[in-house]
Design an enzyme around this catalytic site. Structure first.
Site, short mmCIF file in Angstrom:
data_model
loop_
_atom_site.label_atom_id
_atom_site.label_comp_id
_atom_site.label_asym_id
_atom_site.label_seq_id
_atom_site.Cartn_x
_atom_site.Cartn_y
_atom_site.Cartn_z
N ASP A 2 0.81 -1.20 0.00
CA ASP A 2 0.00 0.00 0.00
C ASP A 2 0.86 1.26 0.00
O ASP A 2 1.95 1.28 0.57
CB ASP A 2 -0.91 -0.02 1.25
N ASN A 50 -10.71 -3.28 -5.32
CA ASN A 50 -9.97 -2.37 -6.19
C ASN A 50 -10.63 -2.17 -7.57
O ASN A 50 -10.34 -1.20 -8.26
CB ASN A 50 -8.52 -2.83 -6.41
C1 IPE Z 1 -1.11 0.20 -4.06
O1 IPE Z 1 -1.25 1.35 -3.35
C2 IPE Z 1 -2.23 -0.80 -3.89
C3 IPE Z 1 -2.79 -1.29 -5.18
C4 IPE Z 1 -4.08 -1.47 -5.34
C5 IPE Z 1 -1.94 -1.59 -6.32
P1 IPE Z 1 -2.50 2.34 -3.45
O2 IPE Z 1 -2.85 2.57 -4.87
O3 IPE Z 1 -3.61 1.86 -2.58
O4 IPE Z 1 -1.87 3.67 -2.84
P2 IPE Z 1 -2.55 4.75 -1.90
O5 IPE Z 1 -3.17 4.03 -0.73
O6 IPE Z 1 -3.58 5.46 -2.72
O7 IPE Z 1 -1.42 5.63 -1.49
MG MG Z 2 -4.21 2.25 -0.63
#
Ligand code: IPE
Ligand code: MG
Length: 229
Positions: A2, A50
């Site tokens: 993350d 996601n």
């Molecule tokens: C990577 O980080 C996680 C994935 C879904 C690839 P994020 O995209 O959640 O990053 P933040 O939380 O917005 O900083």
């Molecule tokens: Mg994130």
């Protein structure tokens, strides 16, 4: 994994720039894990939740994933890394599914380390998926309700046949599990760090492992029982 988006925003760059930087951390962590003899590494790359992100970001992530798979096959074979996918892979775009299937097949005989990519993965939906399979066996009469136990449920998860995780690392400063390996992590040591995923390199990974090494894992027993062996 993350913190990619915030890492990019801090640099006034698009979120995808952060995801691209995140791929470098993936390479470093996989290489380090393999080098120090970790046998199972699971990376939470894309959750069922996601899919709700803007379609441009989802598309960018899928393109990155495909190019990662295309570029890593040779390296995985050279280092005897077996690729597996945890999640609803049928929901991924066709070309990603094809690349995944190709690398999974090519590396199926590799034994030094298993790399699980959690893709379109959610812990609760994984449990439901397993329960449905077991329930249909009960209905069909091939499984008796009395034989339903923890081991049998574990065997029907995407991680069936693999040991439960010892260490659960979350980067990016959030202190939650976010639906990751809910069943499997029941006794995992949790490690939370403020470091955003693109900044999580070899040293940061080794630091997490050092912290894990200092923990006493009692599995419900007392410290005295453990000292007596
Ligand atoms: C990577 O980080 C996680 C994935 C879904 C690839 P994020 O995209 O959640 O990053 P933040 O939380 O917005 O900083
Ligand atoms: Mg994130």
């Amino acid at each position: 994994m993350d913190g990619n988006g915030r890492w990019a925003e801090e640099r006034r760059r698009p979120r995808l720039f952060g995801h691209q930087a995140g791929v470098r951390s993936v390479r470093t962590v996989v290489e380090t894990a393999r080098e120090i003899g970790i046998q199972y590494l699971t990376l939470y790359a894309f959750s069922t939740e996601n899919w709700r992100r803007p379609s441009i970001e989802v598309k960018g992530l899928m393109t990155l994933l495909k190019s990662y798979l295309d570029s890593e096959q040779e390296n995985m074979l050279r280092n005897s890394i077996r690729l597996r996918c945890l999640g609803e892979h049928q929901n991924l775009p066709g070309e990603v599914q094809a690349a995944l299937a190709r690398v999974i097949d090519a590396t199926s005989g590799c034994r030094a380390m298993t790399l699980n990519l959690a893709l379109s993965y959610g812990g609760r939906s994984e449990i439901i998926h397993a329960v449905r399979e077991l329930a249909s066996q009960c209905v069909a009469g091939t499984l008796s309700v009395d034989d339903l136990d923890e081991q049998r449920l574990s065997d029907h998860l995407y991680t069936g046949g693999q040991p439960d995780p010892d260490l659960f690392i979350r980067t990016g400063g959030e202190n939650r599990l976010s639906n990751f390996l809910l069943w499997q992590s029941s006794y995992a040591e949790l490690y939370f760090t403020e470091i955003k995923w693109p900044d999580f390199g070899r040293e940061e990974f080794l630091e997490a492992l050092r912290s894990y090494g200092l923990r006493q894992r009692r599995f419900g027993k007392t410290g005295t029982q453990l000292r007596k062996g």
